[in-house]
Design a protein around this motif. Sequence first.
Motif, PDB file in Angstrom:
ATOM      1  N   GLN A 206       0.833  -1.201   0.000  1.00 10.15           N
ATOM      2  CA  GLN A 206       0.000   0.000   0.000  1.00 10.15           C
ATOM      3  C   GLN A 206       0.865   1.248   0.000  1.00 10.15           C
ATOM      4  O   GLN A 206       0.559   2.235  -0.692  1.00 10.15           O
ATOM      5  CB  GLN A 206      -0.914  -0.009   1.229  1.00 10.15           C
ATOM      6  CG  GLN A 206      -2.026   1.022   1.189  1.00 10.15           C
ATOM      7  CD  GLN A 206      -3.062   0.735   0.144  1.00 10.15           C
ATOM      8  OE1 GLN A 206      -3.101  -0.361  -0.406  1.00 10.15           O
ATOM      9  NE2 GLN A 206      -3.903   1.718  -0.164  1.00 10.15           N
ATOM     10  N   LYS A 210       1.048   4.200  -2.960  1.00 11.74           N
ATOM     11  CA  LYS A 210       0.901   5.629  -2.671  1.00 11.74           C
ATOM     12  C   LYS A 210       2.134   6.405  -3.121  1.00 11.74           C
ATOM     13  O   LYS A 210       2.019   7.496  -3.703  1.00 11.74           O
ATOM     14  CB  LYS A 210       0.665   5.825  -1.173  1.00 11.74           C
ATOM     15  CG  LYS A 210       0.493   7.285  -0.775  1.00 11.74           C
ATOM     16  CD  LYS A 210       0.263   7.412   0.725  1.00 11.74           C
ATOM     17  CE  LYS A 210       0.141   8.871   1.144  1.00 11.74           C
ATOM     18  NZ  LYS A 210      -0.054   9.015   2.614  1.00 11.74           N
ATOM     19  N   THR A 214       1.979   9.401  -5.875  1.00  8.71           N
ATOM     20  CA  THR A 214       2.335  10.783  -5.541  1.00  8.71           C
ATOM     21  C   THR A 214       3.489  11.271  -6.398  1.00  8.71           C
ATOM     22  O   THR A 214       3.490  12.429  -6.837  1.00  8.71           O
ATOM     23  CB  THR A 214       2.691  10.911  -4.050  1.00  8.71           C
ATOM     24  OG1 THR A 214       3.714   9.957  -3.712  1.00  8.71           O
ATOM     25  CG2 THR A 214       1.482  10.653  -3.175  1.00  8.71           C
ATOM     26  N   VAL A 236      -6.554   6.075  -2.973  1.00  8.20           N
ATOM     27  CA  VAL A 236      -5.253   6.452  -2.400  1.00  8.20           C
ATOM     28  C   VAL A 236      -4.991   7.938  -2.614  1.00  8.20           C
ATOM     29  O   VAL A 236      -4.525   8.642  -1.707  1.00  8.20           O
ATOM     30  CB  VAL A 236      -4.132   5.602  -3.026  1.00  8.20           C
ATOM     31  CG1 VAL A 236      -2.765   6.108  -2.564  1.00  8.20           C
ATOM     32  CG2 VAL A 236      -4.292   4.134  -2.635  1.00  8.20           C
ATOM     33  N   TRP A 240      -4.520  10.891   0.172  1.00  6.05           N
ATOM     34  CA  TRP A 240      -3.334  11.753   0.176  1.00  6.05           C
ATOM     35  C   TRP A 240      -3.754  13.217   0.157  1.00  6.05           C
ATOM     36  O   TRP A 240      -3.180  14.057   0.869  1.00  6.05           O
ATOM     37  CB  TRP A 240      -2.471  11.419  -1.040  1.00  6.05           C
ATOM     38  CG  TRP A 240      -1.230  12.248  -1.152  1.00  6.05           C
ATOM     39  CD1 TRP A 240      -0.262  12.418  -0.202  1.00  6.05           C
ATOM     40  CD2 TRP A 240      -0.813  13.033  -2.274  1.00  6.05           C
ATOM     41  NE1 TRP A 240       0.734  13.255  -0.667  1.00  6.05           N
ATOM     42  CE2 TRP A 240       0.419  13.633  -1.933  1.00  6.05           C
ATOM     43  CE3 TRP A 240      -1.360  13.265  -3.534  1.00  6.05           C
ATOM     44  CZ2 TRP A 240       1.099  14.475  -2.819  1.00  6.05           C
ATOM     45  CZ3 TRP A 240      -0.674  14.092  -4.414  1.00  6.05           C
ATOM     46  CH2 TRP A 240       0.531  14.689  -4.058  1.00  6.05           C
TER      47      TRP A 240
END
Length: 252
Positions: A206, A210, A214, A236, A240
């Motif tokens: 996970q 992420k 990003t 996700v 964020w």
Amino acid sequence: MKFTVLTLFPELVEVFFDHGMIGRAMERKLISGESINIRDFATDRHRTVDDRPYGGGSGMVMKPEPLGRAIRSAREKSPRAKVILMTPQGKRFNQEDACRMAEENQDLIFVCGRYEGIDERVHSLFVDEEMSIGDYVMTGGELAAMAIIDSTARLIPGVLGSEASPLADSFVDGRLEHAQYTRPERFEGIKVPEVLLSGDHGKVAQWRLKSGLTRTFLNRPDLFEQTRPSKEEKKVLLQWAQELKALAGESV
């Protein structure tokens, strides 16, 4: 799979073939590579490979006779090979092209131009595909050809140490790869994220998802236009965004 590079500077390519991942793959007979000096196919005593362009203009143009003979010679050794011309006007090479070439497993002959380019008749008579590695001009096609060979060869089974390695590469799924860490745990005050030390494979997966998302959002947001976010990716990204919003609120 054989990679042949036609060039006026074969020593540049020979060093590439002799070292690193490419060199090891050649030693193990997983791929083969050869550089051919175009100048060897000139017939005059000065080994002339260029001449002034018709119609005037600056610079010189590579003559069709030596280059044509060099391509024919390379094709005699690899009859089914595809001839690729490295040129700024070619299709921009990407990871999808590398995957396609590796899957086709077809021998490739790279024509590396110099000067102002090559005689146009070589394009129509010998070239199967034109490729570029970006919207800029280099002094020759050798570095571009080596970049394509490197990115294609690493996808051939057995070339990399781990068969799973190329599956996690940037661009394979339309996203950039997650951040990477190794020992020591702390370097100049910066510690490895705790989740990577936890041993919890689900949480690690996970975190990597992420991290990759990003990085893609910050550095290559255009990739989201090419490959729309999945349901899991949207979740996700939303999480964020909420974290960023909360952080911004705390800093006000």
